[in-house]
Motif scaffolding. Structure first.
Motif, PDB file in Angstrom:
ATOM      1  N   GLN A 187     113.225  37.085 -16.010  1.00 53.25           N
ATOM      2  CA  GLN A 187     114.071  37.544 -14.916  1.00 53.25           C
ATOM      3  C   GLN A 187     115.485  37.365 -15.132  1.00 53.25           C
ATOM      4  OE1 GLN A 187     112.173  39.277 -12.854  1.00 53.25           O
ATOM      5  NE2 GLN A 187     113.980  40.051 -11.796  1.00 53.25           N
ATOM      6  N   ILE A 188     116.284  38.551 -15.352  1.00 48.60           N
ATOM      7  CA  ILE A 188     117.567  38.487 -15.738  1.00 48.60           C
ATOM      8  C   ILE A 188     118.368  39.073 -14.500  1.00 48.60           C
ATOM      9  CG2 ILE A 188     119.250  39.511 -17.210  1.00 48.60           C
ATOM     10  CD1 ILE A 188     117.155  37.700 -18.686  1.00 48.60           C
ATOM     11  N   GLU A 189     119.491  38.436 -14.458  1.00 42.11           N
ATOM     12  CA  GLU A 189     120.347  38.974 -13.362  1.00 42.11           C
ATOM     13  C   GLU A 189     121.576  39.347 -14.092  1.00 42.11           C
ATOM     14  OE1 GLU A 189     123.140  36.672 -10.139  1.00 42.11           O
ATOM     15  OE2 GLU A 189     120.886  36.709  -9.689  1.00 42.11           O
ATOM     16  N   ALA A 190     122.444  40.510 -13.801  1.00 40.08           N
ATOM     17  CA  ALA A 190     123.508  41.180 -14.867  1.00 40.08           C
ATOM     18  C   ALA A 190     124.491  41.869 -13.924  1.00 40.08           C
ATOM     19  CB  ALA A 190     123.096  41.988 -15.860  1.00 40.08           C
ATOM     20  N   VAL A 191     125.800  42.009 -13.963  1.00 37.03           N
ATOM     21  CA  VAL A 191     126.803  42.853 -13.605  1.00 37.03           C
ATOM     22  C   VAL A 191     126.738  44.185 -14.283  1.00 37.03           C
ATOM     23  CG1 VAL A 191     128.509  41.851 -14.903  1.00 37.03           C
ATOM     24  CG2 VAL A 191     129.078  43.061 -12.413  1.00 37.03           C
ATOM     25  N   VAL A 192     126.979  45.148 -13.492  1.00 35.93           N
ATOM     26  CA  VAL A 192     126.749  46.535 -14.171  1.00 35.93           C
ATOM     27  C   VAL A 192     128.405  46.643 -14.707  1.00 35.93           C
ATOM     28  CG1 VAL A 192     126.452  49.192 -13.915  1.00 35.93           C
ATOM     29  CG2 VAL A 192     124.800  47.451 -12.740  1.00 35.93           C
ATOM     30  N   THR A 193     128.357  47.322 -15.938  1.00 35.09           N
ATOM     31  CA  THR A 193     129.883  47.429 -16.616  1.00 35.09           C
ATOM     32  C   THR A 193     130.048  49.003 -16.664  1.00 35.09           C
ATOM     33  OG1 THR A 193     129.028  47.111 -18.894  1.00 35.09           O
ATOM     34  CG2 THR A 193     129.891  45.344 -17.519  1.00 35.09           C
ATOM     35  N   SER A 194     128.962  49.670 -16.578  1.00 34.17           N
ATOM     36  CA  SER A 194     129.231  51.258 -16.804  1.00 34.17           C
ATOM     37  C   SER A 194     127.926  51.841 -16.375  1.00 34.17           C
ATOM     38  CB  SER A 194     129.168  51.472 -18.498  1.00 34.17           C
ATOM     39  OG  SER A 194     129.485  52.782 -18.718  1.00 34.17           O
ATOM     40  N   ALA A 195     128.226  52.927 -15.593  1.00 37.61           N
ATOM     41  CA  ALA A 195     127.217  53.656 -14.892  1.00 37.61           C
ATOM     42  C   ALA A 195     127.256  55.237 -15.437  1.00 37.61           C
ATOM     43  CB  ALA A 195     127.214  53.338 -13.469  1.00 37.61           C
ATOM     44  N   VAL A 199     124.816  50.142 -18.213  1.00 36.68           N
ATOM     45  CA  VAL A 199     125.128  49.113 -18.961  1.00 36.68           C
ATOM     46  C   VAL A 199     125.281  47.940 -18.299  1.00 36.68           C
ATOM     47  CG1 VAL A 199     126.425  48.336 -20.995  1.00 36.68           C
ATOM     48  CG2 VAL A 199     125.914  50.654 -20.808  1.00 36.68           C
ATOM     49  N   CYS A 200     124.828  46.793 -18.633  1.00 33.49           N
ATOM     50  CA  CYS A 200     125.134  45.609 -18.038  1.00 33.49           C
ATOM     51  C   CYS A 200     125.499  44.173 -18.697  1.00 33.49           C
ATOM     52  CB  CYS A 200     124.127  45.410 -16.805  1.00 33.49           C
ATOM     53  SG  CYS A 200     122.519  44.971 -17.603  1.00 33.49           S
ATOM     54  N   ASP A 201     126.231  43.272 -17.965  1.00 32.55           N
ATOM     55  CA  ASP A 201     126.583  42.242 -18.773  1.00 32.55           C
ATOM     56  C   ASP A 201     125.695  41.000 -18.086  1.00 32.55           C
ATOM     57  OD1 ASP A 201     127.831  39.764 -19.710  1.00 32.55           O
ATOM     58  OD2 ASP A 201     129.957  40.701 -19.481  1.00 32.55           O
ATOM     59  N   MET A 202     125.075  40.319 -19.109  1.00 35.74           N
ATOM     60  CA  MET A 202     124.081  39.200 -18.530  1.00 35.74           C
ATOM     61  C   MET A 202     124.718  38.085 -18.656  1.00 35.74           C
ATOM     62  SD  MET A 202     120.823  40.493 -20.650  1.00 35.74           S
ATOM     63  CE  MET A 202     121.550  40.708 -22.210  1.00 35.74           C
ATOM     64  N   THR A 203     125.942  37.684 -19.045  1.00 39.64           N
ATOM     65  CA  THR A 203     126.666  36.502 -19.214  1.00 39.64           C
ATOM     66  C   THR A 203     127.081  35.968 -17.692  1.00 39.64           C
ATOM     67  OG1 THR A 203     128.952  37.610 -19.460  1.00 39.64           O
ATOM     68  CG2 THR A 203     127.600  37.108 -21.445  1.00 39.64           C
ATOM     69  N   ILE A 204     126.957  36.521 -16.654  1.00 42.22           N
ATOM     70  CA  ILE A 204     127.192  36.178 -15.128  1.00 42.22           C
ATOM     71  C   ILE A 204     126.128  34.963 -14.848  1.00 42.22           C
ATOM     72  CG2 ILE A 204     128.431  38.244 -14.329  1.00 42.22           C
ATOM     73  CD1 ILE A 204     125.633  38.778 -12.802  1.00 42.22           C
ATOM     74  N   MET A 205     124.879  34.951 -15.576  1.00 42.99           N
ATOM     75  CA  MET A 205     124.101  33.891 -15.362  1.00 42.99           C
ATOM     76  C   MET A 205     124.525  32.544 -15.850  1.00 42.99           C
ATOM     77  SD  MET A 205     120.423  35.751 -16.112  1.00 42.99           S
ATOM     78  CE  MET A 205     120.869  36.129 -18.001  1.00 42.99           C
ATOM     79  N   GLU A 206     124.432  31.565 -15.083  1.00 44.38           N
ATOM     80  CA  GLU A 206     124.866  30.168 -15.430  1.00 44.38           C
ATOM     81  C   GLU A 206     124.224  29.577 -16.689  1.00 44.38           C
ATOM     82  OE1 GLU A 206     124.835  27.504 -12.382  1.00 44.38           O
ATOM     83  OE2 GLU A 206     126.058  28.736 -10.984  1.00 44.38           O
ATOM     84  N   ASP A 207     122.866  29.854 -16.889  1.00 46.29           N
ATOM     85  CA  ASP A 207     122.264  29.537 -18.059  1.00 46.29           C
ATOM     86  C   ASP A 207     121.932  30.744 -19.060  1.00 46.29           C
ATOM     87  OD1 ASP A 207     120.425  31.189 -16.564  1.00 46.29           O
ATOM     88  OD2 ASP A 207     118.739  30.160 -16.767  1.00 46.29           O
ATOM     89  N   PHE A 208     122.903  31.767 -19.053  1.00 47.73           N
ATOM     90  CA  PHE A 208     122.849  32.618 -20.154  1.00 47.73           C
ATOM     91  C   PHE A 208     122.528  32.163 -21.487  1.00 47.73           C
ATOM     92  CE2 PHE A 208     124.945  35.130 -23.504  1.00 47.73           C
ATOM     93  CZ  PHE A 208     124.076  36.187 -23.402  1.00 47.73           C
ATOM     94  N   HIS A 209     123.229  31.027 -21.974  1.00 51.67           N
ATOM     95  CA  HIS A 209     123.267  30.646 -23.134  1.00 51.67           C
ATOM     96  C   HIS A 209     121.948  29.921 -23.641  1.00 51.67           C
ATOM     97  CE1 HIS A 209     127.503  31.945 -24.370  1.00 51.67           C
ATOM     98  NE2 HIS A 209     127.749  31.284 -23.205  1.00 51.67           N
TER      99      HIS A 209
END
Length: 95
Positions: A46-54, A61-71
């Motif tokens: 289950q992924i959480e991301a911020v939309v960077t382009s619609a 297009v979304c950026d998944m690095t907003i998750m604390e445990d991304f790495h």
């Protein structure tokens, strides 16, 4: 007679395909926009991301690095493309 049946079957199949495509379309008000937080499933996670382009017609297009445990998740890329039918909006940005 056989040609008529083939033609009729092809027409029926085309109408059924068109109807199923219409059902899959997402209403404009249900689409995410830039800055919205979305959730979706990727590689069984289950992924959480911020939309960077619609700007794309059928996806965002979304950026998944907003998750604390991304790495720790060992995801291949920081950004990804998600179809409108494959995410849900968790939080709308202030408009």
């Amino acid at each position: 007679m056989a040609d008529e049946n083939v033609s009729k079957n092809l027409m029926d199949a085309a109408f059924k395909k068109k109807e199923s495509e219409e059902e899959l379309k997402v209403k404009e008000e249900d689409k995410a926009t830039e800055g919205d937080i979305i959730t979706f499933e990727k590689d069984g996670q289950q992924i959480e991301a911020v939309v960077t382009s619609a700007r794309l017609q059928n996806s965002v297009v979304c950026d998944m690095t907003i998750m604390e445990d991304f790495h720790e998740r060992n995801l291949e890329f920081e950004k990804t493309v998600v179809a409108h039918t494959n995410y849900s909006i968790k939080e709308r940005r202030d408009r």
